[in-house]
Scaffold this active site. Structure first.
Site, PDB file in Angstrom:
ATOM      1  N   ILE A 157       0.808  -1.124  -0.014  1.00  0.00           N
ATOM      2  CA  ILE A 157       0.225   0.116  -0.120  1.00  0.00           C
ATOM      3  C   ILE A 157       0.972   1.277  -0.033  1.00  0.00           C
ATOM      4  O   ILE A 157       1.791   1.321   0.605  1.00  0.00           O
ATOM      5  CB  ILE A 157      -0.958   0.073   1.162  1.00  0.00           C
ATOM      6  CG1 ILE A 157      -1.983   1.117   1.012  1.00  0.00           C
ATOM      7  CG2 ILE A 157      -0.284   0.141   2.589  1.00  0.00           C
ATOM      8  CD1 ILE A 157      -3.184   0.803   1.787  1.00  0.00           C
ATOM      9  N   THR A 166       1.840   7.281   1.824  1.00  0.00           N
ATOM     10  CA  THR A 166       2.681   8.310   2.426  1.00  0.00           C
ATOM     11  C   THR A 166       3.487   8.883   1.220  1.00  0.00           C
ATOM     12  O   THR A 166       3.998   8.247   0.461  1.00  0.00           O
ATOM     13  CB  THR A 166       3.518   7.696   3.272  1.00  0.00           C
ATOM     14  OG1 THR A 166       2.545   7.120   4.598  1.00  0.00           O
ATOM     15  CG2 THR A 166       4.408   8.647   4.126  1.00  0.00           C
ATOM     16  N   THR A 179       6.491   0.270   2.939  1.00  0.00           N
ATOM     17  CA  THR A 179       6.868  -0.956   3.343  1.00  0.00           C
ATOM     18  C   THR A 179       6.647  -1.957   2.166  1.00  0.00           C
ATOM     19  O   THR A 179       5.543  -2.032   1.812  1.00  0.00           O
ATOM     20  CB  THR A 179       6.187  -1.531   4.724  1.00  0.00           C
ATOM     21  OG1 THR A 179       6.278  -0.133   5.662  1.00  0.00           O
ATOM     22  CG2 THR A 179       6.681  -2.555   5.370  1.00  0.00           C
ATOM     23  N   GLU A 200      -5.355  -1.868  10.303  1.00  0.00           N
ATOM     24  CA  GLU A 200      -3.989  -1.563  10.473  1.00  0.00           C
ATOM     25  C   GLU A 200      -3.529  -1.279  11.968  1.00  0.00           C
ATOM     26  O   GLU A 200      -2.390  -1.755  12.262  1.00  0.00           O
ATOM     27  CB  GLU A 200      -3.729  -0.276   9.547  1.00  0.00           C
ATOM     28  CG  GLU A 200      -2.242   0.061   9.478  1.00  0.00           C
ATOM     29  CD  GLU A 200      -2.288   1.461   8.765  1.00  0.00           C
ATOM     30  OE1 GLU A 200      -0.883   1.961   8.738  1.00  0.00           O
ATOM     31  OE2 GLU A 200      -3.195   1.789   7.887  1.00  0.00           O
TER      32      GLU A 200
END
Length: 470
Positions: free
Chosen positions: A161, A164, A198, A283
């Protein structure tokens, strides 16, 4: 069978044999089934992977987890049962039926995955599928799902995902990466950057937040797109050097005129922020679960150490000040554990839409509190280890002794691998739980604002109902 009782604080109470109002035999059997597998195939390599020159978990580990369907429990409950059965996946380890998997099974899985005390190795396997795939399962078109979901569930492709950006972290509405339609309306052209992503470096795809609305449109102008990454024209990626969670593959992504079919739009255009928010409970609960286990590793390892380490002619644990430090940190840890387990239980009882509204603020508070408690337990552990927490020789090598438990072995290896390992894994691992997924101060403020909003709405509803009766 061990001849010694478990070290205090080394496992959640339910896994230490105490009664629980939440866990059924199904949950406890699941814990017994997955611990040996995860220990053998992940934790045995955790420290080596985190500190290797490449800081990468061997690819064979991902393949092993995929082969045994042990990436799937990272998804939010209920699992995508129709898809799993279509792919011939009817049970998980220990014979757990996919339709019986709930948020408490997910909590146990997240806890066990972080039992080494390191968040990087498990994160390298599961962060992408845990947070990147659910948006496609919930909002992606049937055609998009057919194209993507089987490969991700089977582990033949990877996803992440990507929200950011360098100038937009917790402020999701501030993203500036643009996606503009071509004149023929068949493609989006994406330009911008994503940072701290990540698993990005290994991912074939990203569920990516982009701005499809005009500048200044804020949250109302955000859409979600499935963007191809590896070897796709216009996409360049590089790993970022981070202080904690080193092996998780934190990535910087540059997007230069990246062409993506309109068919890759997830859901509706300009509805992305609403979709992103549906990921928050899962999350934040996942982060809080892993963080709680990291705090547990630190504190239980310190507890074991002070029972063996002698000073002033007696074990450290016989010093009142040492017991006081353990008690303070232990009270915080077990209170946090009870809260995390309660949240997991609530997720098994509330419909997803209701949970998104009622638990959003509280889950933010839970995630923030987990980081605060982890810091306290890490501080306590380092202080109680004393000089052995800051050296690489002498008693710092005591981890090699068979007298010490797995948790203590891991902890001592963490704090003694190098002279600066204290900061790299403890103090630097702590911020790695307090910043991602919404930084601590932002979440604390958000929690109170959300609670105030719910209170105001409920009060207005009660007042309206009273007026209607008059």
């Amino acid at each position: 069978m061990s001849s010694k009782a478990p070290i205090p604080f080394s496992d959640p109470p339910a896994l230490m044999g105490l009664p629980s109002p939440y866990f059924t035999p199904s949950h406890l059997n699941w814990a017994k089934a997955i611990r040996p597998f995860i220990t053998k195939n992940l934790h045995s390599l955790a420290i080596e992977s985190e500190q290797s020159p490449t800081a990468t978990v061997p690819e064979s580990v991902f393949s092993t987890f995929a082969k045994h369907h042990m990436l799937i429990p990272a998804l939010p409950a209920p699992l995508p049962i129709a898809w799993l059965k279509k792919l011939g996946i009817h049970t998980l380890l220990g014979g757990l039926k996919v339709e019986d998997f709930d948020s408490l099974h997910g909590y146990i899985y997240g806890d066990e995955m972080t039992r080494s005390g390191l968040a990087g190795p498990p994160g390298s396997l599961t962060t992408g599928i845990a947070f990147g795939l659910p948006l496609i399962l919930k909002f992606g078109s049937a055609q998009l799902q057919e194209r993507i979901v089987p490969d991700i569930l089977l582990g033949s492709k990877r996803i992440c995902i990507a929200i950011t950006e360098p100038e937009a972290g917790s402020d999701v509405a501030g993203i500036v990466t643009t996606a503009k339609k071509t004149p023929d309306g068949k493609h989006y052209i994406i330009n911008g950057t994503k940072k701290w992503i990540t698993n990005g470096i290994w991912s074939d795809y990203a569920s990516m937040a982009v701005r499809t609305g005009p500048p200044g449109s804020g949250a109302a102008g955000i859409s979600m797109l499935l963007v191809p990454l590896k070897n796709h024209p216009g996409v360049s990626m590089r790993r970022l050097k981070v202080a904690g969670q080193i092996s998780a593959g934190t990535t910087f992504i540059e997007l230069d005129d990246v062409k993506v079919p309109v068919a890759n739009l997830i859901g509706k255009e300009n509805s992305g922020m609403k979709y992103i928010m549906t990921n928050f409970n899962h999350e934040r609960l996942a982060v809080a679960t892993g963080t709680t286990r990291q705090a547990r590793v630190a504190l239980s390892s310190a507890f074991e150490y002070v029972m063996k380490r002698e000073a002033f002619g007696k074990p450290l644990v016989e010093q009142p000040v040492v017991r006081h430090r353990l008690a303070k940190a232990g009270a915080l840890l077990e209170s946090l554990t009870a809260w995390v387990e309660h949240f997991a239980y609530l997720m098994t009882r509330l419909p997803a839409e209701e949970a998104d509204v009622k638990l959003g603020g509280l889950t933010a508070l839970l995630k923030a509190q987990a980081g605060i408690v982890f810091k306290e337990c890490a501080d306590t552990a380092v202080l109680l280890f004393g000089g052995n927490g800051f050296t690489t020789t002498g008693q710092g090598m005591i981890a090699e002794s068979e007298l010490f438990s797995f948790a203590l072995f891991v902890f001592l290896m963490m704090v003694n691998y190098r002279a600066d390992w204290l900061y790299t894994v403890l103090y630097r691992e702590v911020p790695g739980t307090r910043i991602p997924g919404g930084s601590e101060d932002v979440l604390l403020d958000l929690a109170v604002r959300q609670l105030l909003k719910i209170y105001t709405i409920q009060t207005k509803m009660l007042e309206d109902a009273m007026i209607a009766k008059l």
